[in-house]
Structures are given as structure tokens and as C-alpha cells.
Enzyme design. Sequence first.
Site, mmCIF file in Angstrom:
data_model
loop_
_atom_site.group_PDB
_atom_site.id
_atom_site.type_symbol
_atom_site.label_atom_id
_atom_site.label_comp_id
_atom_site.label_asym_id
_atom_site.label_seq_id
_atom_site.Cartn_x
_atom_site.Cartn_y
_atom_site.Cartn_z
ATOM 1 N N LEU A 187 -24.784 33.015 4.885
ATOM 2 C CA LEU A 187 -23.746 33.989 5.207
ATOM 3 C C LEU A 187 -22.586 33.883 4.219
ATOM 4 O O LEU A 187 -22.021 34.907 3.804
ATOM 5 C CB LEU A 187 -23.255 33.736 6.646
ATOM 6 C CG LEU A 187 -22.147 34.616 7.164
ATOM 7 C CD1 LEU A 187 -22.524 36.092 7.112
ATOM 8 C CD2 LEU A 187 -21.796 34.227 8.612
ATOM 9 N N ASP A 226 -15.235 19.162 3.065
ATOM 10 C CA ASP A 226 -16.076 18.754 4.203
ATOM 11 C C ASP A 226 -15.262 18.942 5.490
ATOM 12 O O ASP A 226 -14.202 18.314 5.652
ATOM 13 C CB ASP A 226 -16.474 17.282 3.996
ATOM 14 C CG ASP A 226 -17.432 16.777 5.068
ATOM 15 O OD1 ASP A 226 -17.519 17.409 6.137
ATOM 16 O OD2 ASP A 226 -18.075 15.745 4.820
ATOM 17 N N ALA A 238 -22.101 24.591 9.589
ATOM 18 C CA ALA A 238 -22.708 24.261 10.888
ATOM 19 C C ALA A 238 -23.796 23.223 10.682
ATOM 20 O O ALA A 238 -24.361 23.120 9.601
ATOM 21 C CB ALA A 238 -23.314 25.515 11.515
ATOM 22 N N TYR A 263 -27.693 21.674 20.321
ATOM 23 C CA TYR A 263 -27.062 22.549 19.332
ATOM 24 C C TYR A 263 -26.148 23.551 20.039
ATOM 25 O O TYR A 263 -24.968 23.705 19.691
ATOM 26 C CB TYR A 263 -28.144 23.273 18.521
ATOM 27 C CG TYR A 263 -27.643 24.452 17.728
ATOM 28 C CD1 TYR A 263 -26.792 24.274 16.637
ATOM 29 C CD2 TYR A 263 -28.010 25.764 18.062
ATOM 30 C CE1 TYR A 263 -26.327 25.360 15.907
ATOM 31 C CE2 TYR A 263 -27.554 26.846 17.339
ATOM 32 C CZ TYR A 263 -26.716 26.649 16.265
ATOM 33 O OH TYR A 263 -26.240 27.720 15.550
ATOM 34 N N LYS A 300 -22.119 24.078 19.893
ATOM 35 C CA LYS A 300 -21.507 25.328 19.409
ATOM 36 C C LYS A 300 -20.567 25.902 20.477
ATOM 37 O O LYS A 300 -19.502 26.432 20.150
ATOM 38 C CB LYS A 300 -22.596 26.361 19.056
ATOM 39 C CG LYS A 300 -23.426 26.020 17.837
ATOM 40 C CD LYS A 300 -22.641 25.999 16.529
ATOM 41 C CE LYS A 300 -22.408 27.365 15.932
ATOM 42 N NZ LYS A 300 -21.837 27.261 14.562
HETATM 43 N N1 LIG Z 1 -28.915 31.104 10.520
HETATM 44 C C1 LIG Z 1 -29.021 31.675 11.716
HETATM 45 O O1 LIG Z 1 -30.056 32.222 12.064
HETATM 46 C C2 LIG Z 1 -27.848 31.679 12.658
HETATM 47 C C3 LIG Z 1 -27.989 32.237 13.941
HETATM 48 C C4 LIG Z 1 -26.891 32.231 14.817
HETATM 49 C C5 LIG Z 1 -25.691 31.686 14.397
HETATM 50 N N2 LIG Z 1 -25.597 31.143 13.152
HETATM 51 C C6 LIG Z 1 -24.322 30.557 12.726
HETATM 52 O O2 LIG Z 1 -23.866 31.260 11.579
HETATM 53 C C7 LIG Z 1 -23.166 30.375 10.704
HETATM 54 C C8 LIG Z 1 -23.686 30.522 9.272
HETATM 55 O O3 LIG Z 1 -25.082 30.247 9.208
HETATM 56 P P1 LIG Z 1 -25.888 30.206 7.833
HETATM 57 O O4 LIG Z 1 -27.297 30.556 8.137
HETATM 58 O O5 LIG Z 1 -25.129 30.945 6.789
HETATM 59 O O6 LIG Z 1 -25.802 28.635 7.508
HETATM 60 P P2 LIG Z 1 -26.139 27.873 6.141
HETATM 61 O O7 LIG Z 1 -26.869 28.747 5.191
HETATM 62 O O8 LIG Z 1 -26.775 26.575 6.529
HETATM 63 O O9 LIG Z 1 -24.704 27.617 5.503
HETATM 64 C C9 LIG Z 1 -23.838 26.624 5.967
HETATM 65 C C10 LIG Z 1 -22.904 26.267 4.841
HETATM 66 O O10 LIG Z 1 -21.998 25.271 5.314
HETATM 67 C C11 LIG Z 1 -22.028 24.143 4.439
HETATM 68 N N3 LIG Z 1 -21.768 22.925 5.195
HETATM 69 C C12 LIG Z 1 -22.627 22.157 5.911
HETATM 70 N N4 LIG Z 1 -21.989 21.096 6.444
HETATM 71 C C13 LIG Z 1 -20.703 21.198 6.031
HETATM 72 C C14 LIG Z 1 -19.556 20.400 6.229
HETATM 73 N N5 LIG Z 1 -19.598 19.261 6.948
HETATM 74 N N6 LIG Z 1 -18.379 20.789 5.672
HETATM 75 C C15 LIG Z 1 -18.308 21.926 4.927
HETATM 76 N N7 LIG Z 1 -19.367 22.716 4.683
HETATM 77 C C16 LIG Z 1 -20.552 22.347 5.234
HETATM 78 C C17 LIG Z 1 -23.410 24.158 3.839
HETATM 79 O O11 LIG Z 1 -23.410 23.415 2.633
HETATM 80 P P3 LIG Z 1 -24.744 22.616 2.170
HETATM 81 O O12 LIG Z 1 -25.826 23.608 2.143
HETATM 82 O O13 LIG Z 1 -24.389 22.056 0.830
HETATM 83 O O14 LIG Z 1 -25.001 21.581 3.227
HETATM 84 C C18 LIG Z 1 -23.621 25.644 3.632
HETATM 85 O O15 LIG Z 1 -23.000 26.082 2.441
HETATM 86 C C19 LIG Z 1 -23.284 28.984 11.340
HETATM 87 O O16 LIG Z 1 -22.129 28.736 12.091
HETATM 88 C C20 LIG Z 1 -24.457 29.106 12.277
HETATM 89 O O17 LIG Z 1 -24.366 28.211 13.386
HETATM 90 C C21 LIG Z 1 -26.644 31.134 12.277
#
Ligand SMILES: NC(=O)c1ccc[n+]([C@@H]2O[C@H](COP(=O)([O-])OP(=O)(O)OC[C@H]3O[C@@H](n4cnc5c(N)ncnc54)[C@H](OP(=O)(O)O)[C@@H]3O)[C@@H](O)[C@H]2O)c1
Length: 287
Positions: free
Chosen positions: A12, A34, A58, A123, A127
Site C-alpha cells: 500500500l 521503526d 504491520a 492478529y 489490530k
Molecule cells: N495485505 C492485506 O491483504 C491487508 C488486508 C487488510 C488490512 N491490511 C492492513 O493494511 C496495511 C498495509 O498492508 P500492506 O499489504 O501494504 O503491508 P506490507 O506490504 O507488508 O507493508 C508494510 C510496510 O511496513 C514496513 N514495516 C514493517 N514493520 C515495520 C516497523 N516495525 N516499523 C516501520 N515499518 C515497518 C514494511 O517494511 P519491510 O517490508 O522492510 O518489513 C513494509 O514497507 C497494514 O496495516 C495491514 O494490516 C492489509
Amino acid sequence: MRIAVIGADGQLGTDLVRTLDKDDVISLFFPEFDVTEPLKMRTALEGLKPEVVINTAAFHRVDECEDDTEASFRVNAIAVRDLARLARELDFVLVHFSTDYVFDGRKRSPYTEDDPPNPLNVYAVSKLAGEFFVRSLLDRYFLIRTCGLFGEASSREKGYNFVDRMIALNREGKIVRVVDDQWVTPTASAELAERISDLIRTEHYGLFHLTCEGECTWFRFAQEIFALMGKKARLEPVDSKSFGAKARRPLYSVLENKRAKEIGLKDFSAWDKALDVYLREKGILPQ
Ligand SMILES: NC(=O)c1ccc[n+]([C@@H]2O[C@H](COP(=O)([O-])OP(=O)(O)OC[C@H]3O[C@@H](n4cnc5c(N)ncnc54)[C@H](OP(=O)(O)O)[C@@H]3O)[C@@H](O)[C@H]2O)c1
């Protein structure tokens, strides 16, 4: 608008940075930034002076969260509390993301923002705790529940998104078992990013459900990927029990964008239309 995006290279995050190209965007990357390090986070944000901070970080490998409750709460709840405290102190608007999994699925019709959550796994509990911190500490926030994201960057945390995963597994020629009793709404992160961009320019603060339109099971989603690609795939529908994932998941977690419609936010596309666009933009289908 001066906007900091946490997790700027995530699924995202990547689409947000691309969409907000006319704004003064500060991309924050893990591990340099972080969310579990509150003092460093404070120093950084104090210096950067954003008007809006969008937190996409997340810990969302749902089955792993069952075994690592602490890590799950550290990122999904405690860090969100710290961010919310900073938002109050440094006077920025916080945009934070939550999940369809906060619901237990018993309703069997789309969940609105007014429905009471009842999470089934670690999880989702973590959340929801994050949600409560945002809601209890802040007045000026956008808390977004979304579902089944697919975006060009793929999920960083998981290493893949569902679409890319299905295509990769099919390429290996394996029979792919896909759950056919969990109803969701696959959502394009590119469209979500566009809606966020519109929403943050309003003062309609609070909780929002933001997903594409329509609903399907994961199996039906997989079928549509290969139908659009004109490819045969060896998909086997299975129920959640025989799939045997560690974490319990709701059998129905479709969200209704009730508040978004009330405030006149642009409608989302149907999930299958958004999937078609995704496959074209990713170069899997011709433009
Ligand atoms: N994906 C889904 O299907 C889904 C569904 C419902 C809700 N959501 C929510 O939507 C949001 C975005 O999801 P997404 O799919 O875009 O996730 P994502 O691709 O995993 O992106 C998460 C980002 O946060 C970074 N991150 C991880 N741990 C961190 C920390 N401790 N401090 C700072 N940055 C950190 C990651 O970096 P690294 O990659 O370097 O670790 C990555 O750049 C999340 O809140 C998730 O819970 C997602």
C-alpha cells in the site's frame, strides 16, 4: 500537504507514494524508521514536521501471529499507541490501517462501521487493540479497515500477494488448494491509495471501511485471475477446516463502505474490474 508515509516500500505504501506525487511526501522505510522505537520515531517526526502521517506498518503474517503474540502486539498495537501519542503531541493527523478480520463472520451480510467487532485470532486482536488506541487518544485521525489487498509492489511482510502467489503456484504446475468458504472483498491497493488521498483532504475524521465492491471466496478470486488470463489452472476448492491454517479466520468478512458513501467519497470499482486493471498494469495482460 506535507505527508509522511511509514512503510513506503510496502504494498500500500508504494501506491500511496505514487498517488500523492503532487504532495510533499516523506517516504519512511524500515528498519531506519521503526515504529517499535518510540524515541527515534519522535526525534524523526519532530524534525520532519508532517501535517499527516500514514502508517502502513504491520505484523500481518496471520498464522505466525498466533505463535508470536508479543511481536504482533508490539507492531500492531503498542507502536500504534506511541504513534497516536506523537500525533497528539506534534499535532499531525494520523492515518492508520486495520482489517476485516476484526469481525467474527457470523453476520453473513456486509459489516458496517457500526457493527461490533469480535476478533477470532491474535492478529485481529492486536489490530483491534491498535484501533482502540487511535480512537481513545485522538480526535483527528482516519482509521481505515480494508480487506484482501493486491498491489503492484506485493505485500512486503508476506513476501507476496494472493494474485502473484496463485500465478506463481500455477506456473509450478501444482494443484493449488484454495479456501472456498471464506468470503472477502479483494481490494486494489492502488484504488485504496486514491481514496486515502481524497479522504485526507477532508475533515471527516474517524473510522472507515474502504474496500472494492462485491464479494467472493478466495477460490472464486483465484478462478477469476485465471479466467481473465485465459489460462487453465488446477485449482481445488477446500474448506477452512481441511486447509488447516493455524489461525482461525472469519468465514465472512465483507465490509460495506457505509461512511465513505455517506460523505460522498468516490465509489470503488468491483473487485473483478480492479483485478483486470491490476493484471494489465502489471503487464500480465496486454494494456
Ligand atoms: N495485505 C492485506 O491483504 C491487508 C488486508 C487488510 C488490512 N491490511 C492492513 O493494511 C496495511 C498495509 O498492508 P500492506 O499489504 O501494504 O503491508 P506490507 O506490504 O507488508 O507493508 C508494510 C510496510 O511496513 C514496513 N514495516 C514493517 N514493520 C515495520 C516497523 N516495525 N516499523 C516501520 N515499518 C515497518 C514494511 O517494511 P519491510 O517490508 O522492510 O518489513 C513494509 O514497507 C497494514 O496495516 C495491514 O494490516 C492489509
